[in-house]
Write a protein that holds these residues in place. Structure first.
Motif, short mmCIF file in Angstrom:
data_model
loop_
_atom_site.label_atom_id
_atom_site.label_comp_id
_atom_site.label_asym_id
_atom_site.label_seq_id
_atom_site.Cartn_x
_atom_site.Cartn_y
_atom_site.Cartn_z
N LEU A 13 0.77 -0.99 0.14
CA LEU A 13 0.06 -0.12 0.10
C LEU A 13 0.84 1.28 -0.07
O LEU A 13 0.28 2.31 -0.68
CB LEU A 13 -1.11 0.05 1.12
CG LEU A 13 -1.94 -0.99 1.06
CD1 LEU A 13 -2.88 -1.05 2.41
CD2 LEU A 13 -2.78 -0.55 0.12
N CYS A 14 1.93 1.10 0.85
CA CYS A 14 2.80 2.37 0.48
C CYS A 14 3.35 2.76 -0.68
O CYS A 14 3.45 3.94 -1.21
CB CYS A 14 4.18 1.98 1.35
SG CYS A 14 4.00 2.26 3.21
N ILE A 15 3.38 1.55 -1.53
CA ILE A 15 3.94 1.86 -3.04
C ILE A 15 2.88 2.14 -3.92
O ILE A 15 2.88 3.04 -4.69
CB ILE A 15 4.84 0.82 -3.47
CG1 ILE A 15 6.10 0.50 -2.68
CG2 ILE A 15 5.18 0.75 -4.99
CD1 ILE A 15 6.46 -1.04 -2.75
N HIS A 16 1.84 1.41 -3.71
CA HIS A 16 0.66 1.55 -4.99
C HIS A 16 -0.62 2.22 -4.42
O HIS A 16 -1.55 2.57 -5.07
CB HIS A 16 0.35 0.02 -5.36
CG HIS A 16 1.29 -0.66 -6.04
ND1 HIS A 16 1.60 -0.59 -7.34
CD2 HIS A 16 2.34 -1.69 -5.53
CE1 HIS A 16 2.85 -1.31 -7.50
NE2 HIS A 16 3.13 -2.05 -6.68
N GLY A 17 -0.79 2.38 -3.15
CA GLY A 17 -1.92 2.75 -2.53
C GLY A 17 -2.31 4.17 -3.22
O GLY A 17 -1.51 5.00 -3.02
N GLU A 70 -3.31 11.68 -0.31
CA GLU A 70 -4.39 11.38 0.77
C GLU A 70 -5.10 10.17 0.80
O GLU A 70 -5.09 9.56 1.97
CB GLU A 70 -5.43 12.55 0.13
CG GLU A 70 -5.15 13.89 0.39
CD GLU A 70 -6.28 14.89 -0.06
OE1 GLU A 70 -6.43 15.98 0.24
OE2 GLU A 70 -7.06 14.46 -0.99
N GLU A 71 -5.04 9.28 -0.60
CA GLU A 71 -5.60 8.07 -0.61
C GLU A 71 -4.69 7.02 0.03
O GLU A 71 -5.10 6.21 0.71
CB GLU A 71 -6.10 7.86 -1.84
CG GLU A 71 -7.41 8.60 -2.25
CD GLU A 71 -7.91 8.24 -3.45
OE1 GLU A 71 -7.46 7.18 -4.10
OE2 GLU A 71 -8.86 9.01 -3.94
N LYS A 72 -3.22 7.44 -0.32
CA LYS A 72 -2.50 6.45 0.61
C LYS A 72 -2.22 6.38 1.76
O LYS A 72 -2.52 5.44 2.50
CB LYS A 72 -0.88 6.95 -0.30
CG LYS A 72 -0.02 5.82 -0.27
CD LYS A 72 1.47 6.18 -0.56
CE LYS A 72 1.63 6.32 -2.03
NZ LYS A 72 1.79 5.12 -2.89
N ILE A 73 -2.37 7.65 2.27
CA ILE A 73 -2.15 8.02 3.70
C ILE A 73 -3.50 7.22 4.47
O ILE A 73 -3.44 6.60 5.61
CB ILE A 73 -2.07 9.33 4.21
CG1 ILE A 73 -0.69 9.72 3.75
CG2 ILE A 73 -2.28 9.58 5.80
CD1 ILE A 73 -0.46 11.07 3.97
N ALA A 74 -4.85 7.58 3.96
CA ALA A 74 -5.92 7.13 4.54
C ALA A 74 -5.70 5.51 4.36
O ALA A 74 -6.30 4.81 5.44
CB ALA A 74 -7.13 7.45 3.57
N LEU A 75 -5.34 4.63 3.41
CA LEU A 75 -5.29 3.37 3.55
C LEU A 75 -4.29 2.87 4.56
O LEU A 75 -4.25 1.77 5.21
CB LEU A 75 -4.72 2.79 2.09
CG LEU A 75 -5.85 2.88 0.91
CD1 LEU A 75 -5.17 2.87 -0.39
CD2 LEU A 75 -6.91 1.94 1.23
N ASN A 87 -16.71 -4.88 8.20
CA ASN A 87 -15.96 -4.38 6.66
C ASN A 87 -14.80 -3.54 6.96
O ASN A 87 -14.35 -2.95 7.99
CB ASN A 87 -16.93 -3.76 6.00
CG ASN A 87 -18.13 -4.30 5.67
OD1 ASN A 87 -18.18 -5.51 5.50
ND2 ASN A 87 -19.45 -3.60 5.82
N PRO A 88 -13.76 -3.72 6.03
CA PRO A 88 -12.73 -2.84 5.93
C PRO A 88 -12.91 -1.47 6.33
O PRO A 88 -13.71 -0.79 5.65
CB PRO A 88 -11.86 -2.97 4.65
CG PRO A 88 -12.49 -4.24 4.23
CD PRO A 88 -13.81 -4.39 4.58
N LEU A 89 -12.12 -0.76 7.12
CA LEU A 89 -12.58 0.52 7.77
C LEU A 89 -12.20 1.38 6.55
O LEU A 89 -11.08 1.36 6.02
CB LEU A 89 -11.64 0.79 9.15
CG LEU A 89 -11.80 2.61 9.45
CD1 LEU A 89 -13.33 2.55 10.15
CD2 LEU A 89 -10.65 2.77 10.44
N GLN A 90 -12.94 2.37 6.31
CA GLN A 90 -12.97 3.54 5.22
C GLN A 90 -12.59 4.67 5.87
O GLN A 90 -13.28 5.09 6.90
CB GLN A 90 -14.22 3.64 4.45
CG GLN A 90 -14.59 2.22 3.71
CD GLN A 90 -13.53 1.82 2.48
OE1 GLN A 90 -13.22 2.65 1.85
NE2 GLN A 90 -13.47 0.57 2.43
N LEU A 91 -11.52 5.32 5.45
CA LEU A 91 -11.09 6.73 5.97
C LEU A 91 -10.87 7.92 4.87
O LEU A 91 -10.86 7.15 3.73
CB LEU A 91 -9.86 6.68 6.85
CG LEU A 91 -9.85 5.64 8.07
CD1 LEU A 91 -8.48 5.46 8.51
CD2 LEU A 91 -10.67 6.12 9.12
#
Ligand SMILES: *Cc1c(COP(=O)(O)O)cnc(C)c1O
Length: 407
Positions: A13-17, A70-75, A87-91
């Protein structure tokens, strides 16, 4: 890779998220240096303005380079956490110009005149000044208690029904105090408060406050998330997606603390190696702490991984590793601090933290030079205290420079 995919590992996720294919098929999301965005037709602009079609309108409101960060950090903050339905938490994350800007959006978006904030001692200096000096002038009150003592927190909550928000920073400078996130956030929720955690020191790699009863996490992305000291930045992450998309987005846009494409680009780039860097930061810090602990010229070592640290147990409960921050007291006091700094050959004499190189500073002669001695002693900032953000250099080189500088 879109924001919904939570099934990959943390390093992946750090790379592709947060990455989505850009229209010219650039491998990396480019630096979108554009203040505004165009529409093909009037109908399209209506759809984008109504939020029926995804699109960008104006740079203060959003930018594709910023969205990826933003989306990477939220993941990363949500990694492996489940919501109430399993369910997987959405942030949702909103990137800001600085950690202070993210904090300001969060505070002004959740507290109004006539209400109060409850927080603890040992906050980041800027945070402390903001809540102590700036917000009271806007009618927002402040209650400071020792968050190590749940009874004291509860007493304060009982006697101040106008408290609306709880702000927790853990671990905190300079003595690495930890607050028990489970106990204190639950108490905040019991009294109906909004709870925010400053997760800058720990990062989502070591601590995920959303496992507890927490509404917001904020970071200074300037530190470990960027990791290379190339940009100032901050992020506000929230789990109430509706509120993040309305009230918080509005506050962010109106206060004007938006990030920019270049800073977001270097942040995203830094995040690709975040997990790898953290492993080295952490293993080096453990070795530095052991070395200092055994050194005859060094008194107290404040490191969460040492059993003698008063918050060692709390850190074991909520952090994967004690982290890369520490401080230690030179036995020779103020003069030893000055001598140590001047003796350094490799380690960097600078404030801030979380960069690849090891940063050291002597608060009594720098950040706290203007603070009366009695006051700084109360915060654990003794004359010979050295603060250290352990970098990812070869450990032998770090230890050698420390050893020769301590003398
Ligand atoms: C640096 C820092 C901040 C402020 O962030 P800026 O990016 O400098 O605005 C807030 N909290 C903590 C714990 C920090 O270390």
């Amino acid at each position: 890779m879109s924001g919904e995919n939570n099934s990959f590992g943390f390093d992946t996720l750090c790379i592709h998220g947060g990455h989505s294919q850009e229209s010219n098929r650039a491998h990396l999301t480019p630096i979108y240096a554009s203040s505004t965005y165009t529409f093909d037709t009037a109908e399209q602009s209506i759809a984008v303005f109504k939020n029926e079609e995804k699109g960008y309108i104006y740079g203060r409101w959003g930018n594709p380079t910023i969205t990826e960060a933003e989306e990477k950090i939220a993941l990363l903050e949500a990694f492996g956490i489940k919501d109430a339905d399993g369910n997987p938490l959405q942030l949702k994350a909103i990137l800001h110009a600085s950690g202070m800007a993210a904090l300001t959006t969060m505070l002004l978006g959740n507290v109004k005149a006539g209400q109060k904030i409850i927080t603890h001692y040992s906050l980041y200096g800027g945070t402390h000044e903001l809540v102590e000096k700036v917000l009271p002038a806007l009618g927002i009150g402040l209650v400071i208690v020792d968050f190590h003592d749940a009874n004291k927190v509860e007493e304060a909550l009982k006697s101040n029904p106008d408290i609306a928000l709880m702000h927790i920073e853990t671990p905190a400078n300079p003595t690495l105090q930890c607050i028990d996130l489970e106990v204190i956030s639950n108490l905040g929720k019991q009294y109906g408060l909004i709870v925010c955690v400053d997760n800058t020191f720990a990062t989502p790699y070591l601590q995920q406050p959303f496992k507890y009863a927490v509404d917001y996490v904020m970071h200074s992305t300037t530190k470990f998330l960027n990791g290379h000291g190339t940009a100032i930045g901050g992020v506000l992450v929230g789990k109430d997606l509706q509120k993040m998309s309305t009230g918080m987005t509005k506050m962010h846009r109106l206060l004007g603390g938006n990030s920019n494409a270049f800073d977001a680009f270097v942040l995203t780039n830094g995040l690709r190696t975040f997990a790898l860097r953290m492993d080295r930061h952490c293993s080096n810090a453990s070795k530095v702490a052991e070395f200092l602990h055994a050194h005859p010229g060094v008194g107290l070592v404040n490191y969460l991984g040492l059993e003698g640290h008063p918050d060692h147990k709390v850190s074991l409960k909520q952090m994967k590793h004690p982290g890369a921050m520490l401080s230690f007291e030179l036995k020779g006091g103020f003069d030893a601090g000055i001598k140590f700094i001047n003796n350094l050959k490799l380690l960097t004499n600078a404030v801030s933290l979380g960069t690849c190189d090891t940063l050291v500073s002597h608060p009594a002669s720098t950040t706290h030079l203007g603070v009366p001695r009695e006051n700084r002693l109360q915060y654990g900032i003794t004359d010979g205290l050295i603060r250290m953000s352990v970098g990812i250099e070869n450990i032998e080189d770090i230890l050698q420079d420390l050893n020769q500088a301590i003398g």
